[in-house]
Scaffold this motif. Structure first.
Motif, PDB file in Angstrom:
ATOM      1  N   PRO A 216       0.839  -1.204   0.000  1.00 38.98           N
ATOM      2  CA  PRO A 216       0.000   0.000   0.000  1.00 38.98           C
ATOM      3  C   PRO A 216       0.872   1.252   0.000  1.00 38.98           C
ATOM      4  CG  PRO A 216      -0.867  -1.585   1.543  1.00 38.98           C
ATOM      5  CD  PRO A 216       0.458  -2.132   1.058  1.00 38.98           C
ATOM      6  N   LEU A 217       0.432   2.244  -0.741  1.00 35.77           N
ATOM      7  CA  LEU A 217       1.204   3.455  -0.959  1.00 35.77           C
ATOM      8  C   LEU A 217       0.652   4.591  -0.109  1.00 35.77           C
ATOM      9  CD1 LEU A 217       3.423   4.726  -2.749  1.00 35.77           C
ATOM     10  CD2 LEU A 217       1.632   5.244  -4.402  1.00 35.77           C
ATOM     11  N   ILE A 218       1.519   5.194   0.690  1.00 38.88           N
ATOM     12  CA  ILE A 218       1.116   6.336   1.517  1.00 38.88           C
ATOM     13  C   ILE A 218       1.755   7.589   0.927  1.00 38.88           C
ATOM     14  CG2 ILE A 218       1.317   7.442   3.758  1.00 38.88           C
ATOM     15  CD1 ILE A 218       1.215   4.722   5.053  1.00 38.88           C
ATOM     16  N   SER A 219       0.938   8.566   0.615  1.00 39.56           N
ATOM     17  CA  SER A 219       1.439   9.868   0.163  1.00 39.56           C
ATOM     18  C   SER A 219       0.770  10.911   1.040  1.00 39.56           C
ATOM     19  CB  SER A 219       1.121  10.088  -1.315  1.00 39.56           C
ATOM     20  OG  SER A 219      -0.254   9.958  -1.558  1.00 39.56           O
ATOM     21  N   ARG A 220       1.505  11.382   2.028  1.00 38.62           N
ATOM     22  CA  ARG A 220       0.896  12.277   3.006  1.00 38.62           C
ATOM     23  C   ARG A 220       1.315  13.712   2.765  1.00 38.62           C
ATOM     24  NH1 ARG A 220       3.595  13.988   7.571  1.00 38.62           N
ATOM     25  NH2 ARG A 220       5.740  13.315   7.794  1.00 38.62           N
ATOM     26  N   ASP A 221       0.533  14.612   3.331  1.00 39.07           N
ATOM     27  CA  ASP A 221       0.892  16.022   3.233  1.00 39.07           C
ATOM     28  C   ASP A 221       1.883  16.362   4.346  1.00 39.07           C
ATOM     29  OD1 ASP A 221      -0.576  16.330   5.562  1.00 39.07           O
ATOM     30  OD2 ASP A 221      -2.264  17.316   4.588  1.00 39.07           O
TER      31      ASP A 221
ATOM     32  N   ALA B  91      -8.831   4.225  -4.223  1.00 37.44           N
ATOM     33  CA  ALA B  91      -9.477   3.930  -2.942  1.00 37.44           C
ATOM     34  C   ALA B  91      -8.444   4.042  -1.827  1.00 37.44           C
ATOM     35  CB  ALA B  91     -10.069   2.529  -2.978  1.00 37.44           C
ATOM     36  N   GLN B  92      -8.905   4.482  -0.674  1.00 37.85           N
ATOM     37  CA  GLN B  92      -8.011   4.604   0.472  1.00 37.85           C
ATOM     38  C   GLN B  92      -8.540   3.768   1.627  1.00 37.85           C
ATOM     39  OE1 GLN B  92      -7.473   8.743   1.439  1.00 37.85           O
ATOM     40  NE2 GLN B  92      -6.097   9.071  -0.268  1.00 37.85           N
ATOM     41  N   ASP B  93      -7.625   3.290   2.424  1.00 34.35           N
ATOM     42  CA  ASP B  93      -7.973   2.500   3.604  1.00 34.35           C
ATOM     43  C   ASP B  93      -7.321   3.171   4.806  1.00 34.35           C
ATOM     44  OD1 ASP B  93      -9.009   0.454   5.135  1.00 34.35           O
ATOM     45  OD2 ASP B  93      -7.322  -0.887   4.783  1.00 34.35           O
ATOM     46  N   GLU B  94      -8.075   3.311   5.882  1.00 39.01           N
ATOM     47  CA  GLU B  94      -7.535   3.939   7.088  1.00 39.01           C
ATOM     48  C   GLU B  94      -7.344   2.880   8.155  1.00 39.01           C
ATOM     49  OE1 GLU B  94      -8.229   7.780   9.984  1.00 39.01           O
ATOM     50  OE2 GLU B  94      -9.610   7.385   8.346  1.00 39.01           O
TER      51      GLU B  94
ATOM     52  N   ASN C 253       0.869   6.300  22.372  1.00 40.99           N
ATOM     53  CA  ASN C 253       1.441   6.106  21.040  1.00 40.99           C
ATOM     54  C   ASN C 253       0.471   5.409  20.102  1.00 40.99           C
ATOM     55  OD1 ASN C 253       3.959   7.366  21.260  1.00 40.99           O
ATOM     56  ND2 ASN C 253       4.769   5.637  22.400  1.00 40.99           N
ATOM     57  N   LEU C 254      -0.695   5.981  20.002  1.00 46.25           N
ATOM     58  CA  LEU C 254      -1.719   5.493  19.090  1.00 46.25           C
ATOM     59  C   LEU C 254      -1.818   6.489  17.936  1.00 46.25           C
ATOM     60  CD1 LEU C 254      -4.028   3.316  18.951  1.00 46.25           C
ATOM     61  CD2 LEU C 254      -5.507   5.067  19.914  1.00 46.25           C
ATOM     62  N   PHE C 255      -1.767   6.001  16.699  1.00 43.87           N
ATOM     63  CA  PHE C 255      -1.876   6.898  15.551  1.00 43.87           C
ATOM     64  C   PHE C 255      -2.561   6.157  14.405  1.00 43.87           C
ATOM     65  CE2 PHE C 255       2.075   4.636  15.092  1.00 43.87           C
ATOM     66  CZ  PHE C 255       2.207   4.398  13.733  1.00 43.87           C
ATOM     67  N   SER C 256      -3.050   6.925  13.441  1.00 38.29           N
ATOM     68  CA  SER C 256      -3.727   6.306  12.302  1.00 38.29           C
ATOM     69  C   SER C 256      -3.066   6.739  11.002  1.00 38.29           C
ATOM     70  CB  SER C 256      -5.214   6.680  12.282  1.00 38.29           C
ATOM     71  OG  SER C 256      -5.372   8.063  12.085  1.00 38.29           O
ATOM     72  N   THR C 257      -3.166   5.885  10.002  1.00 37.16           N
ATOM     73  CA  THR C 257      -2.652   6.184   8.660  1.00 37.16           C
ATOM     74  C   THR C 257      -3.739   5.903   7.642  1.00 37.16           C
ATOM     75  OG1 THR C 257      -1.761   3.950   8.383  1.00 37.16           O
ATOM     76  CG2 THR C 257      -0.261   5.629   9.236  1.00 37.16           C
ATOM     77  N   ARG C 258      -3.682   6.607   6.542  1.00 40.14           N
ATOM     78  CA  ARG C 258      -4.582   6.361   5.412  1.00 40.14           C
ATOM     79  C   ARG C 258      -3.698   6.163   4.200  1.00 40.14           C
ATOM     80  NH1 ARG C 258      -8.311  10.873   5.085  1.00 40.14           N
ATOM     81  NH2 ARG C 258      -9.435   9.775   6.700  1.00 40.14           N
ATOM     82  N   PHE C 259      -3.934   5.094   3.448  1.00 42.02           N
ATOM     83  CA  PHE C 259      -3.080   4.806   2.307  1.00 42.02           C
ATOM     84  C   PHE C 259      -3.898   4.379   1.109  1.00 42.02           C
ATOM     85  CE2 PHE C 259      -3.288   1.098   5.080  1.00 42.02           C
ATOM     86  CZ  PHE C 259      -3.726   0.120   4.218  1.00 42.02           C
ATOM     87  N   HIS C 260      -3.260   4.469  -0.071  1.00 42.68           N
ATOM     88  CA  HIS C 260      -3.892   4.060  -1.326  1.00 42.68           C
ATOM     89  C   HIS C 260      -3.795   2.549  -1.449  1.00 42.68           C
ATOM     90  CE1 HIS C 260      -4.091   8.195  -2.608  1.00 42.68           C
ATOM     91  NE2 HIS C 260      -2.817   8.340  -2.368  1.00 42.68           N
ATOM     92  N   LEU C 261      -4.903   1.933  -1.781  1.00 39.81           N
ATOM     93  CA  LEU C 261      -4.903   0.495  -2.004  1.00 39.81           C
ATOM     94  C   LEU C 261      -4.399   0.217  -3.398  1.00 39.81           C
ATOM     95  CD1 LEU C 261      -8.377  -0.375  -0.475  1.00 39.81           C
ATOM     96  CD2 LEU C 261      -6.135  -0.811   0.523  1.00 39.81           C
ATOM     97  N   GLN C 262      -3.566  -0.795  -3.529  1.00 36.19           N
ATOM     98  CA  GLN C 262      -3.074  -1.180  -4.840  1.00 36.19           C
ATOM     99  C   GLN C 262      -4.134  -1.975  -5.568  1.00 36.19           C
ATOM    100  OE1 GLN C 262       0.315  -3.743  -4.790  1.00 36.19           O
ATOM    101  NE2 GLN C 262       0.589  -3.681  -6.987  1.00 36.19           N
ATOM    102  N   LYS C 263      -4.424  -1.599  -6.799  1.00 35.90           N
ATOM    103  CA  LYS C 263      -5.405  -2.335  -7.592  1.00 35.90           C
ATOM    104  C   LYS C 263      -4.768  -3.634  -8.058  1.00 35.90           C
ATOM    105  CE  LYS C 263      -8.478  -1.875 -11.536  1.00 35.90           C
ATOM    106  NZ  LYS C 263      -9.771  -1.919 -10.922  1.00 35.90           N
TER     107      LYS C 263
END
Length: 195
Positions: free
Chosen positions: A10-15, A163-166, A183-193
């Motif tokens: 999965p690819l993460i591209s964050r700001d 599509a993104q998955d969190e 130390n709890l955090f969340s990420t959202r990433f692009h799902l690979q087709k």
């Protein structure tokens, strides 16, 4: 030179907003030129024989990136133009025009004209619809040359944003095998087709 990026995971591209304990990571909807440029420069920097030399650093700064575009079934897609509006009844194009009767505005630059969609007066039920984010190359070329003249918007020639998955993550203490406090955090990433 062209590069094709095929993510293996999965690819993460964050700001650039900071994230960490208790705060979410804000993911971009698509890869920007600066994200791609940074990734390319970093990959080339890692393969350099003298990565910290002034010549290497100057050469990396000169690398230009002209976009990141999705490819599906060997067809390239481009970000859809922002001068199109679609309703249930028709397609409209936003163009510079004159102010409607009995209206005016103080424009910041002399001669600047406002832009309006070319909606007909009899289209009282106008409600814009959501459009997919990317258009196939030939459809994009037709729009850029002809605008709405003889234009047909074909959804099979468009792509939505990936599509993104969190997911929520916790940092684990390696000594105790338990989650570290705070130390709890969340990420959202692009799902690979797949396929």
């Amino acid at each position: 030179m062209k590069y094709r990026i095929n993510p293996l995971d999965p690819l993460i591209s964050r700001d650039a907003r900071q994230f960490g304990a208790g705060s979410p990571m804000h993911s971009l909807k698509w890869l920007t030129n600066t994200v791609i440029a940074g990734a390319v420069r970093t990959a080339l920097w890692k393969t350099s024989s003298d990565p910290d030399s002034k010549d290497t650093i100057e050469a990396l700064k000169k690398i230009q990136v002209k976009g990141s575009f999705p490819i599906l079934n060997r067809k390239i897609y481009f970000p859809r133009p922002l001068d199109i509006i679609k309703s249930i009844n028709d397609i409209y194009q936003i163009r510079p025009g004159d102010f409607p009767k009995n209206s005016e505005a103080n424009m910041p630059i002399e001669g600047l004209r406002p832009s309006f969609p070319d909606i007909k007066d009899d289209d009282e039920d106008f409600k814009p619809e959501r459009l997919n984010a990317f258009w196939e190359k030939d459809m994009m070329i037709h729009w850029l040359i002809h605008g709405r003249n003889n234009f047909t918007l074909k959804n099979e020639r468009t792509l939505s944003e990936p599509a993104q998955d969190e997911r929520v993550h916790a940092s684990i203490d390696t000594l105790t095998g338990t989650a570290k406090d705070g130390n709890l955090f969340s990420t959202r990433f692009h799902l690979q087709k797949q396929g």
